[in-house]
Design a protein around this motif. Structure first.
Motif, PDB file in Angstrom:
ATOM      1  N   ILE A   1     -12.039 -14.993   3.716  1.00 32.66           N
ATOM      2  CA  ILE A   1     -11.843 -15.816   2.525  1.00 32.66           C
ATOM      3  C   ILE A   1     -11.328 -17.210   2.885  1.00 32.66           C
ATOM      4  O   ILE A   1     -11.685 -18.202   2.263  1.00 32.66           O
ATOM      5  CB  ILE A   1     -10.881 -15.105   1.549  1.00 32.66           C
ATOM      6  N   ASN A   2     -10.492 -17.307   3.919  1.00 35.60           N
ATOM      7  CA  ASN A   2      -9.895 -18.594   4.295  1.00 35.60           C
ATOM      8  C   ASN A   2     -10.776 -19.440   5.204  1.00 35.60           C
ATOM      9  O   ASN A   2     -10.433 -20.595   5.484  1.00 35.60           O
ATOM     10  CB  ASN A   2      -8.539 -18.366   4.960  1.00 35.60           C
ATOM     11  N   GLN A   3     -11.901 -18.921   5.689  1.00 39.31           N
ATOM     12  CA  GLN A   3     -12.758 -19.666   6.611  1.00 39.31           C
ATOM     13  C   GLN A   3     -13.205 -21.033   6.081  1.00 39.31           C
ATOM     14  O   GLN A   3     -13.154 -22.018   6.837  1.00 39.31           O
ATOM     15  CB  GLN A   3     -13.982 -18.830   6.994  1.00 39.31           C
TER      16      GLN A   3
ATOM     17  N   ARG B   1      -8.574 -27.960   5.250  1.00 37.67           N
ATOM     18  CA  ARG B   1      -7.946 -28.034   3.927  1.00 37.67           C
ATOM     19  C   ARG B   1      -7.064 -26.798   3.671  1.00 37.67           C
ATOM     20  O   ARG B   1      -6.930 -26.353   2.547  1.00 37.67           O
ATOM     21  CB  ARG B   1      -9.016 -28.105   2.825  1.00 37.67           C
ATOM     22  N   VAL B   2      -6.470 -26.258   4.717  1.00 37.84           N
ATOM     23  CA  VAL B   2      -5.630 -25.061   4.583  1.00 37.84           C
ATOM     24  C   VAL B   2      -4.400 -25.402   3.744  1.00 37.84           C
ATOM     25  O   VAL B   2      -3.748 -26.425   3.955  1.00 37.84           O
ATOM     26  CB  VAL B   2      -5.212 -24.528   5.972  1.00 37.84           C
ATOM     27  N   ASN B   3      -4.087 -24.550   2.770  1.00 35.69           N
ATOM     28  CA  ASN B   3      -2.930 -24.691   1.873  1.00 35.69           C
ATOM     29  C   ASN B   3      -2.956 -25.980   1.048  1.00 35.69           C
ATOM     30  O   ASN B   3      -1.909 -26.498   0.684  1.00 35.69           O
ATOM     31  CB  ASN B   3      -1.612 -24.593   2.644  1.00 35.69           C
ATOM     32  N   GLU B   4      -4.146 -26.490   0.755  1.00 32.58           N
ATOM     33  CA  GLU B   4      -4.257 -27.677  -0.095  1.00 32.58           C
ATOM     34  C   GLU B   4      -4.805 -27.345  -1.481  1.00 32.58           C
ATOM     35  O   GLU B   4      -4.703 -28.152  -2.389  1.00 32.58           O
ATOM     36  CB  GLU B   4      -5.158 -28.732   0.566  1.00 32.58           C
ATOM     37  N   PHE B   5      -5.424 -26.166  -1.621  1.00 33.84           N
ATOM     38  CA  PHE B   5      -6.050 -25.799  -2.889  1.00 33.84           C
ATOM     39  C   PHE B   5      -5.570 -24.430  -3.347  1.00 33.84           C
ATOM     40  O   PHE B   5      -5.392 -23.526  -2.537  1.00 33.84           O
ATOM     41  CB  PHE B   5      -7.575 -25.750  -2.754  1.00 33.84           C
TER      42      PHE B   5
END
Length: 155
Positions: A73-75, A82-86
């Protein structure tokens, strides 16, 4: 020589006409997309936030217990940095957990493309915008499974 110059002119005119795509967001600043994988269908909304992912009104850790599915899901966020931005809110139905995780990944990728169109090249190169159309083959009449026949015995 005149033909080559005219082709160059056509290319420059075509390059000028291609506009950059505008972000597609609703009144609340969210981008929406639908993702599919096998029999699973995910409706995904993304908006700027601190990285919370909600699946069917549950936290992603509750819904997907296996770390591999959370990684899937995080790929799209990892590929686009954009990790932890949305924040992601999605509803998913049909299929199993693996297919649902794939559908959410596809939906997040399409929603990121809607939110920031300049990310399209990165997502496309990673293959996240293409729907994986492989589905389970149906069982055939007279066979044990889709292709497996019953064991032959001479007796």
């Amino acid at each position: 020589m005149a033909k080559v110059e005219s082709l160059k002119d056509i290319k420059t005119v075509a390059a000028e006409k291609t506009e950059t795509r505008k972000p597609n967001r609703d009144k609340l600043g969210r981008a929406y997309a639908t993702g599919k994988r096998k029999d699973a269908v995910a409706r995904v909304w993304i908006k700027p936030g601190k990285g919370d992912i909600t699946v069917n009104s549950k936290n992603v850790d509750e819904y997907f217990a296996r770390p591999v599915l959370k990684m899937v899901i995080n790929q799209p966020f990892e590929v686009t940095n954009r990790v932890n931005e949305f924040d992601v809110v999605c509803t998913v139905s049909g299929g199993g957990l693996s297919g649902q995780a794939g559908a959410i990944k596809h939906g997040i990728s399409k929603a990121l493309n809607e939110y920031e169109p300049e990310l399209r090249a990165v997502l496309k190169k990673a293959g996240f915008l293409t729907r994986d159309d492989r589905v389970v083959e149906r069982k055939k009449y007279g066979l044990a499974k889709a292709r497996r026949s019953y064991q032959f015995s001479k007796r």
